[in-house]
Design an enzyme around this catalytic site. Sequence first.
Site, PDB file in Angstrom:
ATOM      1  N   LYS A   1     -34.670  53.442 -81.204  1.00 51.15           N
ATOM      2  CA  LYS A   1     -35.546  54.499 -80.252  1.00 51.15           C
ATOM      3  C   LYS A   1     -36.827  54.533 -80.467  1.00 51.15           C
ATOM      4  O   LYS A   1     -37.162  54.645 -80.942  1.00 51.15           O
ATOM      5  CB  LYS A   1     -34.685  55.177 -79.327  1.00 51.15           C
TER       6      LYS A   1
ATOM      7  N   GLY B   1     -25.648  58.215 -70.770  1.00 51.00           N
ATOM      8  CA  GLY B   1     -24.815  57.595 -69.415  1.00 51.00           C
ATOM      9  C   GLY B   1     -24.772  56.943 -67.954  1.00 51.00           C
ATOM     10  O   GLY B   1     -26.697  56.533 -68.346  1.00 51.00           O
TER      11      GLY B   1
HETATM   12  N1  LIG Z   1     -24.341  53.304 -72.419  1.00 49.83           N
HETATM   13  C1  LIG Z   1     -25.272  54.329 -72.205  1.00 49.83           C
HETATM   14  O1  LIG Z   1     -25.603  55.241 -72.155  1.00 49.83           O
HETATM   15  C2  LIG Z   1     -26.550  54.031 -72.080  1.00 49.83           C
HETATM   16  C3  LIG Z   1     -27.826  54.351 -72.365  1.00 49.83           C
HETATM   17  C4  LIG Z   1     -29.034  53.623 -72.168  1.00 49.83           C
HETATM   18  C5  LIG Z   1     -28.783  52.563 -72.806  1.00 49.83           C
HETATM   19  N2  LIG Z   1     -27.949  51.695 -72.847  1.00 49.83           N
HETATM   20  C6  LIG Z   1     -27.723  50.677 -73.344  1.00 49.83           C
HETATM   21  O2  LIG Z   1     -27.339  49.786 -72.170  1.00 49.83           O
HETATM   22  C7  LIG Z   1     -26.811  48.589 -72.502  1.00 49.83           C
HETATM   23  C8  LIG Z   1     -25.575  48.077 -72.381  1.00 49.83           C
HETATM   24  O3  LIG Z   1     -24.966  49.256 -72.391  1.00 49.83           O
HETATM   25  P1  LIG Z   1     -23.081  50.051 -71.803  1.00 49.83           P
HETATM   26  O4  LIG Z   1     -23.292  51.137 -72.615  1.00 49.83           O
HETATM   27  O5  LIG Z   1     -22.873  49.832 -70.285  1.00 49.83           O
HETATM   28  O6  LIG Z   1     -22.086  48.588 -72.615  1.00 49.83           O
HETATM   29  P2  LIG Z   1     -20.848  48.549 -71.938  1.00 49.83           P
HETATM   30  O7  LIG Z   1     -20.219  49.066 -71.604  1.00 49.83           O
HETATM   31  O8  LIG Z   1     -20.180  47.926 -73.174  1.00 49.83           O
HETATM   32  O9  LIG Z   1     -21.372  46.908 -70.739  1.00 49.83           O
HETATM   33  C9  LIG Z   1     -21.568  45.663 -71.466  1.00 49.83           C
HETATM   34  C10 LIG Z   1     -21.126  45.118 -70.508  1.00 49.83           C
HETATM   35  O10 LIG Z   1     -21.910  43.216 -70.372  1.00 49.83           O
HETATM   36  C11 LIG Z   1     -20.479  41.979 -70.192  1.00 49.83           C
HETATM   37  N3  LIG Z   1     -21.019  41.027 -71.831  1.00 49.83           N
HETATM   38  C12 LIG Z   1     -21.377  41.913 -72.972  1.00 49.83           C
HETATM   39  N4  LIG Z   1     -21.107  40.897 -73.649  1.00 49.83           N
HETATM   40  C13 LIG Z   1     -21.243  39.557 -73.241  1.00 49.83           C
HETATM   41  C14 LIG Z   1     -21.389  37.949 -72.917  1.00 49.83           C
HETATM   42  N5  LIG Z   1     -21.230  37.468 -74.293  1.00 49.83           N
HETATM   43  N6  LIG Z   1     -21.430  37.450 -71.665  1.00 49.83           N
HETATM   44  C15 LIG Z   1     -21.476  37.544 -70.463  1.00 49.83           C
HETATM   45  N7  LIG Z   1     -21.335  39.385 -70.443  1.00 49.83           N
HETATM   46  C16 LIG Z   1     -20.876  40.068 -71.568  1.00 49.83           C
HETATM   47  C17 LIG Z   1     -19.495  43.313 -70.869  1.00 49.83           C
HETATM   48  O11 LIG Z   1     -18.380  42.512 -69.889  1.00 49.83           O
HETATM   49  P3  LIG Z   1     -17.133  42.769 -69.826  1.00 49.83           P
HETATM   50  O12 LIG Z   1     -16.840  43.943 -68.609  1.00 49.83           O
HETATM   51  O13 LIG Z   1     -15.950  42.054 -69.489  1.00 49.83           O
HETATM   52  O14 LIG Z   1     -16.697  43.140 -70.880  1.00 49.83           O
HETATM   53  C18 LIG Z   1     -19.799  44.237 -70.107  1.00 49.83           C
HETATM   54  O15 LIG Z   1     -19.333  44.282 -68.363  1.00 49.83           O
HETATM   55  C19 LIG Z   1     -26.401  48.471 -73.791  1.00 49.83           C
HETATM   56  O16 LIG Z   1     -27.527  47.936 -74.737  1.00 49.83           O
HETATM   57  C20 LIG Z   1     -26.786  49.793 -74.490  1.00 49.83           C
HETATM   58  O17 LIG Z   1     -27.377  50.351 -75.469  1.00 49.83           O
HETATM   59  C21 LIG Z   1     -26.779  52.488 -73.051  1.00 49.83           C
END
Ligand SMILES: NC(=O)c1ccc[n+]([C@@H]2O[C@H](COP(=O)([O-])OP(=O)(O)OC[C@H]3O[C@@H](n4cnc5c(N)ncnc54)[C@H](OP(=O)(O)O)[C@@H]3O)[C@@H](O)[C@H]2O)c1
Length: 429
Positions: free
Chosen positions: A206, A303
């Site tokens: 970041k 979140g």
């Molecule tokens: N969580 C937060 O608060 C937050 C805040 C800001 C930014 N972010 C960013 O947002 C992004 C997502 O975060 P998240 O927390 O939502 O992650 P997450 O809950 O782990 O979700 C990832 C999603 O991507 C899918 N996925 C991963 N690899 C894949 C692949 N090779 N092919 C197809 N689908 C795939 C997963 O599928 P399945 O569900 O089937 O496993 C899941 O639905 C990241 O870059 C993170 O750094 C997150």
Amino acid sequence: MTMQVGVGLLGAGTVGGALIHRLIFESEAVAAKTGLELVVKGVAVRDKDKDRGIDIPAHLLTDRPFEVVDNPDVGIVVEVMGGLDPAGELVKRALESGKAVVTANKELMAARGRELLEVAEAAGVSLLFEAAVGGGIPIIRPLSESLAGERITSVVGIVNGTTNYILTRMVEEGAPYEEVLAEAQRLGYAEADPVADVGGGDAASKAAILASLAFGTWVDGDRVFREGIEDLRLVDIDFARRLGYTPKLLAIAEDSEEGIAVRVHPALVPLDHPLASVRGATNAVFVSGPSIGELLFTGPGAGGEPTATALLGDVIMSARERLAGTQVRSRIRFASGCLRDPAGVTAKWFLRLTVADRPGVLARIAAVFGRHQVSIKSVWQEGRGDVATLLLVTHESPEQNLSASVAGLSALDVVSEVATVLRVHSDEP
Ligand SMILES: NC(=O)c1ccc[n+]([C@@H]2O[C@H](COP(=O)([O-])OP(=O)(O)OC[C@H]3O[C@@H](n4cnc5c(N)ncnc54)[C@H](OP(=O)(O)O)[C@@H]3O)[C@@H](O)[C@H]2O)c1
């Protein structure tokens, strides 16, 4: 009259799930406000059968993410799968085929942002990443657009909610690091593998993005100096508090005559500094420049819901551009620049030493600092029989001078341990 734009999602986890819910079930509110009908045309996940707590129509789900990218009905691809691979290639392919991309992936942007922004520019489409830093806090667009005319001199803040949550609990409850981390993992505030958060890698990504936008010089994430919070101990938190400080994991980007310095490390912040009162998972970023003075951006740094708001804002912006047939709004230009050697970057320092409790010890310690041009600001001592705990805070001095002082102190027979060395963040000279 509403205008329709097809949206494809790569990922339906914490963030993707929240966005899909808004796109599918709150579409009328978005349409009423924007005149846009954002229609989900495909959602890529790893496991199509997983219970996601939201009702995604089965025909939209695929476990082949390139299908979403290549779908001709998709005009905007939202990448929320995270990681570098395959996310990087998917984003690249989407841009090359003329689709706008919106991403929350700070790791990808810090590692390949410059290349991908160039691909976007060549294709005449936008790559937007408001959600990559600060979750729901608008910080990317203010830096790249509203403040494009300001010569920004520094960006300093708390950009990792997990570590701020851990530190807040350690400070307020006196709970040890390992215990708080384990509980944060149990509650879902920290990842099962917490290294990226507690080791400073997430904050470094970041910081790289913020520095690149603030200074117009591209900073690769892996070149950001970083130290995590793993070694912070309650005893130091307690002593620091007695001296009027509290620990925070800070991301600091500065542009000065000596060049650009970008770093992430724990620092002791004076209790009356605004960053000291940023608690829990909240993020806060100060942006400074000669004309604006100081701006503070603060709010929920992560979140699903706050991050979905940032993503939706970018999707709406991209959709408006597509419909207007305009090329991307502002172009971000980046120079190539050298980062300063961290050894030359100055800081104030807090040291905790265990020393012999007898006359003359302080003078020998002061002499070591003097030899390396490190000036002592304050000293505090607590005797414990034959030994004493000595706390010192220095004035600004380069890291290399401090390291030389620490080596000199460690060699003194009256110093049994240089137990802790931490940076002190303050706006005072
Ligand atoms: N969580 C937060 O608060 C937050 C805040 C800001 C930014 N972010 C960013 O947002 C992004 C997502 O975060 P998240 O927390 O939502 O992650 P997450 O809950 O782990 O979700 C990832 C999603 O991507 C899918 N996925 C991963 N690899 C894949 C692949 N090779 N092919 C197809 N689908 C795939 C997963 O599928 P399945 O569900 O089937 O496993 C899941 O639905 C990241 O870059 C993170 O750094 C997150």
